[in-house]
Design an enzyme around this catalytic site. Structure first.
Site, mmCIF file in Angstrom:
data_model
loop_
_atom_site.group_PDB
_atom_site.id
_atom_site.type_symbol
_atom_site.label_atom_id
_atom_site.label_comp_id
_atom_site.label_asym_id
_atom_site.label_seq_id
_atom_site.Cartn_x
_atom_site.Cartn_y
_atom_site.Cartn_z
ATOM 1 N N LYS A 51 -22.617 -21.510 -80.387
ATOM 2 C CA LYS A 51 -23.592 -22.538 -80.014
ATOM 3 C C LYS A 51 -23.029 -23.415 -78.892
ATOM 4 O O LYS A 51 -21.812 -23.523 -78.763
ATOM 5 C CB LYS A 51 -23.881 -23.441 -81.224
ATOM 6 C CG LYS A 51 -24.705 -22.805 -82.319
ATOM 7 C CD LYS A 51 -24.942 -23.797 -83.454
ATOM 8 C CE LYS A 51 -25.724 -23.161 -84.590
ATOM 9 N NZ LYS A 51 -27.103 -22.792 -84.223
ATOM 10 N N ARG A 83 -29.832 -16.103 -92.740
ATOM 11 C CA ARG A 83 -30.634 -15.033 -93.354
ATOM 12 C C ARG A 83 -29.742 -13.953 -93.959
ATOM 13 O O ARG A 83 -30.142 -13.279 -94.897
ATOM 14 C CB ARG A 83 -31.605 -14.475 -92.307
ATOM 15 C CG ARG A 83 -30.943 -13.844 -91.128
ATOM 16 C CD ARG A 83 -31.883 -13.669 -89.944
ATOM 17 N NE ARG A 83 -32.159 -14.931 -89.259
ATOM 18 C CZ ARG A 83 -32.994 -15.058 -88.225
ATOM 19 N NH1 ARG A 83 -33.651 -14.002 -87.776
ATOM 20 N NH2 ARG A 83 -33.198 -16.229 -87.663
HETATM 21 N N1 BES Z 1 -28.476 -23.246 -88.707
HETATM 22 C C1 BES Z 1 -29.188 -22.692 -87.611
HETATM 23 C C2 BES Z 1 -30.616 -23.217 -87.503
HETATM 24 C C3 BES Z 1 -30.781 -24.658 -87.105
HETATM 25 C C4 BES Z 1 -30.868 -24.992 -85.770
HETATM 26 C C5 BES Z 1 -30.901 -25.649 -88.037
HETATM 27 C C6 BES Z 1 -31.060 -26.302 -85.396
HETATM 28 C C7 BES Z 1 -31.086 -26.958 -87.675
HETATM 29 C C8 BES Z 1 -31.175 -27.291 -86.348
HETATM 30 C C9 BES Z 1 -29.274 -21.176 -87.766
HETATM 31 O O1 BES Z 1 -28.190 -20.575 -88.374
HETATM 32 C C10 BES Z 1 -29.384 -20.611 -86.384
HETATM 33 O O2 BES Z 1 -28.457 -20.753 -85.656
HETATM 34 N N2 BES Z 1 -30.520 -20.007 -86.074
HETATM 35 C C11 BES Z 1 -30.750 -19.449 -84.793
HETATM 36 C C12 BES Z 1 -31.407 -18.104 -84.972
HETATM 37 C C13 BES Z 1 -31.512 -17.317 -83.703
HETATM 38 C C14 BES Z 1 -30.145 -16.903 -83.240
HETATM 39 C C15 BES Z 1 -32.382 -16.114 -83.968
HETATM 40 C C16 BES Z 1 -31.669 -20.403 -84.024
HETATM 41 O O3 BES Z 1 -32.579 -20.971 -84.612
HETATM 42 O O4 BES Z 1 -31.432 -20.584 -82.827
HETATM 43 MN MN MN Z 2 -26.671 -20.116 -86.987
#
Ligand code: BES
Ligand code: MN
Ligand code: ZN
Length: 504
Positions: A284, A358
């Site tokens: 990230k 997931r």
């Molecule tokens: N924990 C994150 C989702 C999230 C993002 C929660 C912002 C709260 C605030 C999750 O694990 C994630 O990183 N999801 C990705 C999925 C994508 C790579 C398909 C996302 O939402 O960007």
């Molecule tokens: Mn994530």
């Protein structure tokens, strides 16, 4: 904060602070507030008459009764908005505003009437009103300061006690029952908040497991914790794959509250317990990454709910399940392109290591089939897309059982933790087809919350199931009077009230 009920007239009660609620746009006072106004020589009606206090939602004012006028040292007026729009959420907010003022005034105890609920008895019962007021008060009194060194200049002080004043004996009993329920719910939610607010270096998977052990010991629940060896043995390879990049060991936490008939199928609460999500190799951006300590808020809500369910001794079989891991980077971390064999046996192509929630939920969803659940609700900070879709006002609900979704939408409105449905059309499923495995772990940018839910659905058994994406609701800047910045504890109260509603 303790709450007790006293059968006494509010004009006779000795307290450093007496809270009175004022409706918006009502010049003439009624009931106990009118009696107090008389005692203080019309100070309250003066303030309203001059237009200095309008009674709008959340407005507050402190008054000092003339010496000898009445035993209360201070009066706190709290606006509750228009009479016709009073509901449980307004009561929670009013109670939150009141307790925050009490903290600012540094009083150890304060007294309150039931925020005018008696005047709208056609819409809310004394019991419901008492529960909402207890929730708003205990939630509003929450502070997360355990990581700060306390200095002498701290402006707020914790409030030890709230006394609810009610003269009528029958109503006082109802109020006592309502406040006991509300306080237990709020304490559970406050536990969830603390777990959420604690940083990744403290609230590790092992720490969440210890917390579960403590809840289990306090309330006679069976606690099972699977570590790396057991997870290996059971084949929870998706959970293990996520944890591979971290030195913190993963855990699968199972808490069993068996207070229903032996033959009754259990309700299952499942929560994502990702104690820190750096994204893995698909790392990230640095900006805001510290917020990913909140990625275990779903799991925290399960633990908070289980504590409240234990405290209230709800006569139902309930199981809390929390898969927990970190998602970091190392030479051992899973990589984009890797294919893993899940606990269910389906193979998963890892396209993006940041879609890890997931993965750990998939293994938990197939693992929990052994409990033959009556229904499963999971809560997870699963997708950033959910924050774009619904903002911070509602959690998304998706699942395989429309009546259960409808039930949660209704219940969410009632408890003040809103939930709103998103569709699961078959066509969305196409987006997670893989060229190399049975399924891939991301479906691209369009409808990210829905394709994530479709991924989970691939691992769900025959049981009714609803997934709540709480990415936008589990933490925030604490705008509501009964919240503070950080974890909200959502959806702890929704979980508990769902379970309580199944107790008949
Ligand atoms: N924990 C994150 C989702 C999230 C993002 C929660 C912002 C709260 C605030 C999750 O694990 C994630 O990183 N999801 C990705 C999925 C994508 C790579 C398909 C996302 O939402 O960007
Ligand atoms: Mn994530
Ligand atoms: Zn995550």
């Amino acid at each position: 904060m303790q709450i007790r009920v006293e059968q006494v007239d509010c004009t006779e009660f000795e307290t450093p602070l007496l809270v009175l609620n004022i409706f918006e746009g009502e010049a003439s006072l009624t009931g106990p507030v009118a009696k107090v106004d008389e005692r203080v020589q019309g100070q309250i009606s003066d303030l309203i008459g001059r237009g200095d206090f309008k009674g709008t939602d959340g407005q507050t004012a402190v008054l000092y009764p003339p010496k000898g006028a009445m035993p209360a040292e201070r009066l706190l007026l709290v606006g509750v908005g228009k009479r016709e729009s009073l509901d449980l959420e307004r009561l929670r907010k009013a109670a939150g505003s009141a307790v925050k003022q009490a903290m600012r005034l540094r009083v150890a105890t304060f007294a309150s009437l039931l925020h005018h609920a008696e005047l709208v008895a056609d819409r809310v019962s004394a019991r419901e009103a008492a529960q909402a007021v207890a929730e708003g008060s205990v939630l509003g009194a929450y502070v997360f300061d355990e990581l700060k060194t306390r200095g002498a200049d701290d402006s707020d002080a914790p409030v030890a006690e709230m006394v609810v004043l009610e003269k009528v004996p029958d109503k006082a009993r109802e109020i006592e029952e309502g406040t006991a329920v509300g306080a237990a719910l709020a304490r559970g939610e406050n536990l969830a908040r603390t777990l959420g607010n604690l940083p990744g270096n403290i609230a590790t998977p092992a720490y969440l497991a210890q917390t579960a052990e403590r809840i289990g010991a306090d309330h006679g629940m069976t606690v099972t914790v699977l570590g790396p060896a057991e997870l290996e043995g059971e084949g929870l390879n998706a959970l293990l794959a996520v944890s591979r990049g971290s030195v913190e060991e993963p855990r699968l936490i199972v808490l069993e509250h068996r207070r229903g008939p032996a033959t009754q199928k259990p309700l299952i609460l499942l929560g994502k317990g990702l104690t820190f999500d750096a994204g893995g190799i698909s790392i990230k951006p640095a900006q805001g990454m510290e917020e990913m300590k909140f990625d275990m808020c779903g799991g925290a809500a399960v633990l908070g709910a289980m504590q409240a369910i234990g405290e209230l001794d709800v006569p139902v079989n309930v199981i809390g399940v929390v898969p927990s891991s970190e998602n970091l980077l190392s030479g051992a971390a899973m990589k984009p392109g890797d294919v893993i064999r899940s606990h269910l046996g389906k193979t998963i192509e890892i396209v993006n290591t940041d879609a890890e929630g997931r993965l750990i939920l998939a293994d938990a969803l197939s693992y929990l089939k052994r409990f033959d659940p009556a229904a499963v609700i999971d809560a997870a900070t699963l997708t950033g897309a959910c924050v774009i879709a619904l903002g911070h006002q509602a959690s998304a609900a998706l699942g395989n059982d429309q009546p259960l979704i409808d039930e949660l939408v209704r219940l969410g409105e009632q408890v003040g933790e809103r939930v709103w449905p998103l569709p699961m059309y078959d066509e969305y499923r196409e987006q997670i087809k893989s060229d190399y495995a049975d399924i891939k772990n991301t479906g691209g940018r369009p409808a990210g919350t829905i394709t994530a839910a479709w991924f989970l659905r691939e691992f769900v058994g025959e049981y009714p199931w609803v997934h709540l994406d709480v990415a936008g609701t589990a933490y925030g800047d604490g705008k509501l009077p009964y919240q503070t910045k950080g974890s909200t504890g959502v959806p702890t109260r929704l979980f508990v009230e769902w379970v309580r509603s199944r107790a008949g």
